[in-house]
Design an enzyme around this catalytic site. Structure first.
Site, PDB file in Angstrom:
ATOM      1  N   ASN A   9      56.518 -15.894   4.727  1.00  0.00           N
ATOM      2  CA  ASN A   9      56.989 -14.486   5.972  1.00  0.00           C
ATOM      3  C   ASN A   9      55.404 -14.538   6.658  1.00  0.00           C
ATOM      4  O   ASN A   9      54.432 -13.747   5.509  1.00  0.00           O
ATOM      5  CB  ASN A   9      57.896 -13.942   4.509  1.00  0.00           C
ATOM      6  N   SER A 213      52.708 -13.986  -4.664  1.00  0.00           N
ATOM      7  CA  SER A 213      51.360 -14.836  -4.981  1.00  0.00           C
ATOM      8  C   SER A 213      51.502 -16.224  -4.645  1.00  0.00           C
ATOM      9  O   SER A 213      50.612 -17.063  -6.097  1.00  0.00           O
ATOM     10  CB  SER A 213      50.744 -13.959  -5.879  1.00  0.00           C
TER      11      SER A 213
END
Ligand code: PEP
Length: 255
Positions: A9, A213
């Site tokens: 993304n 993350s």
């Protein structure tokens, strides 16, 4: 069998030119990877160029959002059929940044998911709790609400074809990823609910991927969890070497 699904993304990063360079370079890195589904999600402006650059490669293209109406006076919005025609096969809906910054509700996420499927796109439906909700022990209740309302009205066959991304909000862009145990628990819970609400076949076929993350250093431990089918990668997907590394480490033989 669910093959690993890794999507990048890019958020509001990369121009058309940067997109084309990235996709061509990524294509070289991953050309022999047949056992991972690889997707990049550039900004709307780059969807078409990404799709053209990705032709005859094993890289798919996603948009980052859509509006559920087919066309009309909706300034600034882009419909599912427009995204599809631009060459995307996937679309992210309900990303926490859309929910938090742009007010997307579960109802809106549901309408977007339905519109995506109607246009022949595979929605990547994002769910996940905030830090406050986790600390109040509300994680599973939040996931129940987001999954139930977000997928409302879908058939078991449709759910079997989509991607659900578990993205704890506290792990997105913070450098603090969920532990393998935390991700494993949430994913197992989501899959259990998919089974209860949409049938065992749907639960078995639906990809449930983790986001928050993810980096080359932590993908192996996360994807080793039996219910973690891949990753939605933000920051680490912007650099082609690190994204390719995440793809490589997700290959079944590497896990
Ligand atoms: C995301 O944007 O979906 C995401 C998971 O971002 P990051 O990997 O940077 O935390």
């Amino acid at each position: 069998m669910r093959i690993p699904f890794i999507a990048g993304n890019w958020k509001m990063f990369k121009t058309v030119q940067e997109t084309v360079v990235f996709v061509k370079e990524l294509g070289g890195f991953v050309k022999d990877v047949a056992d991972v589904e690889i997707v990049v999600a550039p900004p709307f402006t780059s969807v078409h160029s990404a799709a053209v650059a990705a032709r005859n490669t094993n890289i798919g293209v996603a948009a980052q959002d859509l509006y559920w109406e087919r066309e009309g006076a909706f300034t600034g919005e882009v419909s599912a059929s427009m995204i599809k025609e631009a060459g995307a096969e996937y679309v992210i809906v309900g990303h926490s940044e859309r929910r938090r910054l742009f007010g997307d509700t579960d109802r809106a996420v549901n309408r977007k998911a339905i519109a995506a499927i109607g246009a022949g796109l595979t929605p990547i439906v994002c769910v996940g709790e905030t830090l406050e909700e986790r600390e109040r022990d509300q994680t599973l209740a939040v996931l129940d609400r987001q999954v139930k309302d977000g997928l409302d009205g879908l058939t078991g066959d449709q759910v079997g074809e989509i991607v659900v991304a578990y993205e704890p909000v506290w792990a997105i862009g913070t450098g603090r990823h969920a532990t393998a145990a935390q991700a494993g628990e949430a994913h197992a819970h989501i899959r259990k609910r998919l089974g209860q609400w949409f049938g065992a076949g749907a639960a078995d076929r639906c990809h449930v991927i983790y986001g928050g993350s993810v980096k080359p250093e932590n993908i192996s431990e996360l994807i080793a969890e039996p219910d973690v089918d891949g990753a939605l990668v933000g920051g680490a997907s912007l650099e082609v070497g690190s994204f390719a590394d995440i793809v490589t480490k997700s290959r079944p033989a590497a896990v």
